[in-house]
Design an enzyme around this catalytic site. Structure first.
Site, PDB file in Angstrom:
ATOM      1  N   GLU A  43      23.948  75.841   4.283  1.00 64.92           N
ATOM      2  CA  GLU A  43      24.922  75.487   5.323  1.00 64.92           C
ATOM      3  C   GLU A  43      24.290  74.631   6.413  1.00 64.92           C
ATOM      4  O   GLU A  43      23.180  74.899   6.876  1.00 64.92           O
ATOM      5  CB  GLU A  43      25.518  76.752   5.945  1.00 64.92           C
ATOM      6  CG  GLU A  43      26.584  76.452   6.981  1.00 64.92           C
ATOM      7  CD  GLU A  43      27.435  77.671   7.310  1.00 64.92           C
ATOM      8  OE1 GLU A  43      27.875  78.361   6.362  1.00 64.92           O
ATOM      9  OE2 GLU A  43      27.649  77.933   8.502  1.00 64.92           O
ATOM     10  N   TYR A  69      45.797  82.930  11.797  1.00 63.99           N
ATOM     11  CA  TYR A  69      44.686  83.521  11.069  1.00 63.99           C
ATOM     12  C   TYR A  69      44.298  82.617   9.897  1.00 63.99           C
ATOM     13  O   TYR A  69      45.101  81.768   9.460  1.00 63.99           O
ATOM     14  CB  TYR A  69      45.076  84.917  10.555  1.00 63.99           C
ATOM     15  CG  TYR A  69      45.404  85.854  11.681  1.00 63.99           C
ATOM     16  CD1 TYR A  69      44.368  86.437  12.429  1.00 63.99           C
ATOM     17  CD2 TYR A  69      46.725  86.126  12.022  1.00 63.99           C
ATOM     18  CE1 TYR A  69      44.659  87.272  13.495  1.00 63.99           C
ATOM     19  CE2 TYR A  69      47.023  86.971  13.086  1.00 63.99           C
ATOM     20  CZ  TYR A  69      45.989  87.544  13.826  1.00 63.99           C
ATOM     21  OH  TYR A  69      46.274  88.353  14.870  1.00 63.99           O
ATOM     22  N   ARG A 113      17.575  73.225   9.573  1.00 69.29           N
ATOM     23  CA  ARG A 113      16.117  73.129   9.466  1.00 69.29           C
ATOM     24  C   ARG A 113      15.714  73.320   8.008  1.00 69.29           C
ATOM     25  O   ARG A 113      16.409  73.977   7.239  1.00 69.29           O
ATOM     26  CB  ARG A 113      15.441  74.191  10.328  1.00 69.29           C
ATOM     27  CG  ARG A 113      15.736  73.961  11.800  1.00 69.29           C
ATOM     28  CD  ARG A 113      14.840  74.828  12.639  1.00 69.29           C
ATOM     29  NE  ARG A 113      15.478  75.100  13.932  1.00 69.29           N
ATOM     30  CZ  ARG A 113      15.216  76.153  14.664  1.00 69.29           C
ATOM     31  NH1 ARG A 113      14.329  77.052  14.239  1.00 69.29           N
ATOM     32  NH2 ARG A 113      15.818  76.322  15.816  1.00 69.29           N
ATOM     33  N   THR A 116       7.101  53.393 -10.426  1.00 72.49           N
ATOM     34  CA  THR A 116       6.556  52.087 -10.074  1.00 72.49           C
ATOM     35  C   THR A 116       5.039  52.157  -9.956  1.00 72.49           C
ATOM     36  O   THR A 116       4.335  51.174 -10.190  1.00 72.49           O
ATOM     37  CB  THR A 116       7.183  51.595  -8.752  1.00 72.49           C
ATOM     38  OG1 THR A 116       8.579  51.886  -8.792  1.00 72.49           O
ATOM     39  CG2 THR A 116       6.976  50.123  -8.562  1.00 72.49           C
ATOM     40  N   ASN A 170      11.486  45.334  -6.690  1.00 76.07           N
ATOM     41  CA  ASN A 170      12.041  46.260  -7.685  1.00 76.07           C
ATOM     42  C   ASN A 170      11.353  45.983  -9.015  1.00 76.07           C
ATOM     43  O   ASN A 170      11.113  44.822  -9.366  1.00 76.07           O
ATOM     44  CB  ASN A 170      13.561  46.037  -7.814  1.00 76.07           C
ATOM     45  CG  ASN A 170      14.272  47.152  -8.564  1.00 76.07           C
ATOM     46  OD1 ASN A 170      13.653  48.095  -9.050  1.00 76.07           O
ATOM     47  ND2 ASN A 170      15.597  47.035  -8.650  1.00 76.07           N
ATOM     48  N   SER A 171      11.019  47.026  -9.732  1.00 77.49           N
ATOM     49  CA  SER A 171      10.391  46.807 -11.046  1.00 77.49           C
ATOM     50  C   SER A 171      10.458  48.088 -11.850  1.00 77.49           C
ATOM     51  O   SER A 171      10.606  49.173 -11.306  1.00 77.49           O
ATOM     52  CB  SER A 171       8.928  46.391 -10.871  1.00 77.49           C
ATOM     53  OG  SER A 171       8.238  47.367 -10.121  1.00 77.49           O
ATOM     54  N   GLN A 172      10.397  47.940 -13.145  1.00 81.62           N
ATOM     55  CA  GLN A 172      10.236  49.120 -13.996  1.00 81.62           C
ATOM     56  C   GLN A 172       9.426  48.719 -15.219  1.00 81.62           C
ATOM     57  O   GLN A 172       9.494  47.586 -15.674  1.00 81.62           O
ATOM     58  CB  GLN A 172      11.583  49.731 -14.391  1.00 81.62           C
ATOM     59  CG  GLN A 172      12.421  48.912 -15.358  1.00 81.62           C
ATOM     60  CD  GLN A 172      13.705  49.634 -15.798  1.00 81.62           C
ATOM     61  OE1 GLN A 172      14.191  50.547 -15.138  1.00 81.62           O
ATOM     62  NE2 GLN A 172      14.259  49.213 -16.925  1.00 81.62           N
TER      63      GLN A 172
END
Lengths: 646, 646
Positions: free
Chosen positions: B65, B176, B327, B466, B485-487
């Site tokens: 929560e 209610y 937290r 990466t 960006n790369s793979q």
């Protein structure tokens, strides 16, 4: 700076558009994202575009002319011929129109139905001839509407032979081919590609060669897309004709009609019909050998090859049209000698595609019909849309009913006597059925010395790919696992692989191992015990004729069993094991036991009762080994099953 | 006989239906075959079904929560916390409703917008609290409609605190929580899952514990699906409450609310608000250490862990709900000690999925937004349908405009001072920009000793995947190939691989190597020469800020660069390089130079002009190596380019 722009894309950045597709259902329907990657330009182009592309790329092509057969049996043979000659890679075939033979009817032998079969079931680009002489406007429109409905896209517009001597022009009627061309363009706009006939020697009834050329020009200007010529005997005849065409402003493709002489009598008849004269030098060769068919055919092939070479070498001929007279040998021989016969045609997909426009995007099918693609097309002909990208939702359109016996559908192309020789004049028990399956797999002759070259589920000998599994298949069939479909696992073979490859080059194809068979309930009981050990690896579907169905497929989802990865494209997955279609296939697979096999025997005969028993009591099983990078475990599953039974 | 039917499929053979889907466009729309394989049941079930499935399988779960933050900066931090805590695998989170804070508004800090962000951008199943006291029917209906529109599917129906002492029941008003439950069911039928609050010690304002239980029963019978309880300090309290619930006929899930004590003051405040009494034994421990935050937190964690263990061991508790007070440390610690924190949550797809119902089938995205998934969701939020199976037609819905600066969209979550330390207080030339990219890749501190932990295109440190390419990336960034960006290429790794795996277990994942970078026009010119050698293997798209675009992609088709093969399923291809979306991504990628980097500096300052120069003159390049089974050739392409330049 960068100035070597190979392909410059003019698509403007879409961030400038009005942001999103929230403008209603029509737009979101249009934006349907499931379109097929263009794997094969041929499926998406119309004939005249294909011709243009071949001309631009310098890729020479050929086409084949056939006439409709007289009997249903001859039709079955002609369809097989379409398949065999289609494998050589014709750009199109054409089917002639015989006004006397009810050419627009639904008869198995009509021009319309033969052309329909060529397009839809054999996947051949097809031109349907149509004549207009002595026909009403309504008849003609009706024929054209029917052709369109059947997926035919090309018409050869002809006058046809006037009936009788006293023919006269009808006012406002169809007197010449040009009237038909105009009518097609008026009524069907640009839907059809239109071909017209050209006469290198002038039409026999034309006032003059020049007048005939002018008529031809009229036909082209009325909307014809290309010209196919009447046959001729010397390349000079055609080359002069082409020059004359160009001189009066005909710029569309002109395709020479080639007639390989195949026999003395057929030559004489054709010459009589076409009112052509055979050159003396040809007569001089033929007359002395007129009773030697082989010699005449050899000469005809030689003559055609050398004439074709002259035509192709001229630089103005890009395609050759062959008058086959529904025969294979001579035309195939000429094409092979010319190097134009495709020995290894690239398969765009691992199954035979249909050329119907509404099936253009189709790229997924259930594996069950792998050996019966025509039956699959037949049972799905009423579908409005065809799966592409994904098979998708299992609650999809239903399959056509098993209610008729259209040509190739539940009928074998072999005659009863031959089938009896292959499958047994008399069966003595289930084992004699096992024996038939085993002989089909091994290619060895049966006890009576006959090879089993087809089965009810398979009209052709074993596929090359299945040959990879021959040894194991033989073993299991001998013991009553009666296989009707299978494929090995493939972990990334080049898409150009001669046996399992398909699709554009530069890609990789994959398969999960698949095995489908009929077997007894006793074996199924043992098999199910064994399958528990393979629960996470093997998916199975087991069903009997009544529809009792056992499966471990998750949520009835389809399982992709063939797929390909290609440069610059999305993934293609052309075959799936779909749990829901399996139940429709089951009906067909069980029906074939009865329709093709049991009915060969007398009612109440022991042989017929054996087949009936199998039909009533056996199960149809399919197994998929999901772990495609490992060695196929399905043989181990079967071995374990036999061991459990011992 | 076969009697071990594991799953018996009741689907009747479809050959009995009326044959085909030719009954009009509505039916063919319904039969759309592009549905997504169910990869991840979680995406397709509603919360109460997920709860039931977890209960049935004995798989214990937790939920978290949060309350809405006060400031926009705190909102950015809370979203990061959602991502981090979401990785631990909560079944859902919930966001409280603060009537004083304009909770239903469009403010970045409203309950509604925080819940929207959690669902849509963080992919978390989310419950939005809603109170009804002192609100009109229209207000409440409006909030619920808005929640539905935003994709929220679950409401915690609460009364809320009456304002002032003189509160009286309104006739026909919302007095209610039960009134709100009834209203939701009346107006929205079964659309929402409804949660209500339970009070293990009885509601402080209730006449009695028993009367409060009766009120709870009313809420459940009015349509609530499950109950979350107020916090409590002893497991017996909850277990007695549960027994009492069951005794009066409450059978829905009752989830204990756990409050790990995190500090002296927060405990006192909460106790005051909730009118609970802290047991003496807890007070005795806490009072002596009240100024030692760490000691109190440790104690709180111990206490919570042991109470949770008692609850779980009781056999009647299947899930735990944590009051986090926004937290992280204490709750995460408790969950880790309980073994309920998922250290390696399975990724259903290689990118972060959204929990919006209309995105349920989405399973394909362009790779460009791989490091900016929230931005992608934001720019596609107006789409009516989402690609699945195939990316499909390139002429698809447009991306949202680059017109605002929503939370995470074009804004960095780090403050300006920190960004200046990382990216340079003063730039001296393009090389100092190269240096920043290089430090980000290597993880080494820059000249001033600061590590570069984020970039305008990447709010997080380098992805583990990466890292596989680190060495090569460092080399090329140093020389002005500024990678964003790369793979790597992957040729069939198990889907459970900790670095590149995704999807259900038992599958295999694949990738084509991908590289995306900014670079100068000089380098692009050399690169294009080199790419000619790789024409058949490498697809490229090269574009500058003005949209000048160079590509060799066939027909602007998308290229699948990540795909997975799973047991019993169709193929999944979650990322593609789509030529058309690349032009929308280009706008964003170039804008980030200015919005995030250039604007750190004074106008007209040399540093700002350097970034502006790069923005105006560099190209954005992407490269795909299609030959995924071979060694990645993209490094060779880059090496060849540098060699050509030397």
């Amino acid at each position: 700076m960068v100035n070597e722009t190979q392909h410059t894309c003019s698509a403007s950045s879409s961030s400038k558009s009005d942001g999103g597709s929230s403008s209603g259902s029509e737009s979101s329907k249009d934006s349907s994202r499931c379109s097929t990657p263009v794997l094969d330009a041929d499926r998406h182009e119309r004939l005249r575009e294909k011709m243009r592309r071949r001309q631009d790329s310098g890729d020479k092509w050929f086409s084949l002319e056939f006439f409709p057969p007289r009997t249903a049996n001859a039709a079955v043979n002609l369809i097989s011929r379409f398949d065999r000659m289609g494998a050589g890679g014709p750009l199109f075939i054409d089917v002639t129109w015989h006004p006397a033979g009810d050419p627009g009817s639904d008869k198995e032998t009509s021009s319309m139905i033969i052309a329909n079969t060529a397009v839809n079931y054999c996947g051949l680009e097809t031109i349907l001839h149509m004549t207009c002489c002595n026909q009403t406007r309504d008849d003609i429109t009706g024929h054209l509407q029917k052709a369109k409905r059947l997926g035919l896209k090309n018409i050869m517009a002809l006058r046809g032979d006037p009936v009788g001597e006293e023919w006269e022009e009808e006012v406002d009627g169809f007197n010449y081919a040009v009237d038909l061309v105009k009518h097609i363009r008026n009524e069907f706009d640009d839907y059809f590609d239109i071909c017209v006939a050209g006469y290198p020697k002038g039409h026999p009834e034309a006032e003059s060669y020049e007048a005939d050329l002018r008529h031809l020009k009229e036909k082209v200007f009325a909307g014809a897309d290309f010209i196919i010529t009447q046959l001729f005997f010397r390349s000079e005849t055609f080359l002069k004709f082409m020059k004359d065409c160009q001189a009066i402003g005909i710029t569309c493709p002109v395709i020479p009609g080639i007639f390989p002489i195949q026999g003395y009598h057929s030559l004489r008849q054709l010459v009589k019909l076409s009112k052509l004269e055979v050159p003396q030098e040809i007569k001089d060769v033929i007359e002395p050998i007129k009773d030697n068919d082989a010699a005449i055919r050899n000469y005809g092939v030689e003559l055609a090859v050398s004439m074709c070479r002259e035509l192709l070498d001229s630089g103005v001929v890009h395609g050759l049209h062959f008058y086959t007279l529904n025969r294979e040998v001579a035309t195939t021989e000429v094409l092979k000698r010319l190097g134009m016969w495709k020995e290894d045609p690239r398969r765009p997909l691992p199954w035979a595609v249909s050329a119907h426009p509404k099936r253009r995007v189709e790229d997924v099918r259930p594996i069950f019909w792998a050996s019966r693609p025509k039956s699959y097309i037949y049972r799905t002909q009423e579908w409005d849309d065809f799966p592409n990208g994904r098979w998708g939702n299992s609650s999809s359109p239903a399959f056509g009913e098993l209610k008729d016996y259209y040509l190739f559908y539940l009928k074998s192309k072999s005659p009863r006597e031959e089938l009896l020789k292959m499958w047994g004049e008399e069966l003595t028990g289930e084992e004699s059925v096992f024996e038939v399956f085993t002989c089909y797999i091994t290619g060895e002759p049966n006890k009576n010395g006959h090879k089993v070259t087809c089965m009810p589920w398979n009209d052709d000998p074993l596929a090359t790919e299945t040959n990879l599994l021959k040894e194991q298949l033989e073993k299991v069939n001998r013991r009553g696992i009666l296989t009707i479909n299978s494929q090995p696992n493939i972990n990334g073979k080049p898409s150009t692989d001669p046996i399992v490859g398909w699709g554009p080059s530069g890609g990789y194809v994959f398969q999960k191992a698949y095995l489908e068979f009929f077997t007894s309930s006793e074996i199924v009981t043992a098999l199910l015990k064994v399958l528990k050990k393979y629960e996470l690896r093997v998916n199975y579907h087991i069903v009997n004729v009544k529809g009792q169905n056992i499966t471990n497929a998750p949520d009835l989802q389809p399982n992709a069993v063939t797929w390909g990865i290609f440069p610059g494209r999305e993934i293609i997955q052309p075959t799936v094991v779909d749990p829901v279609s399996f139940l429709s296939w089951k009906d067909e697979a069980f029906a074939l036991w009865i329709e093709q096999w049991a009915k060969l025997y007398e009612e109440e005969s022991p042989s017929r009762m054996i087949i009936q028993y199998i039909h009533d009591n056996y199960y149809l099983v399919n197994l998929v080994d999901n772990d495609f990078p490992l060695e196929n475990c399905l043989w181990q599953v079967v071995d374990d099953t036999f061991e459990l039974l011992n």
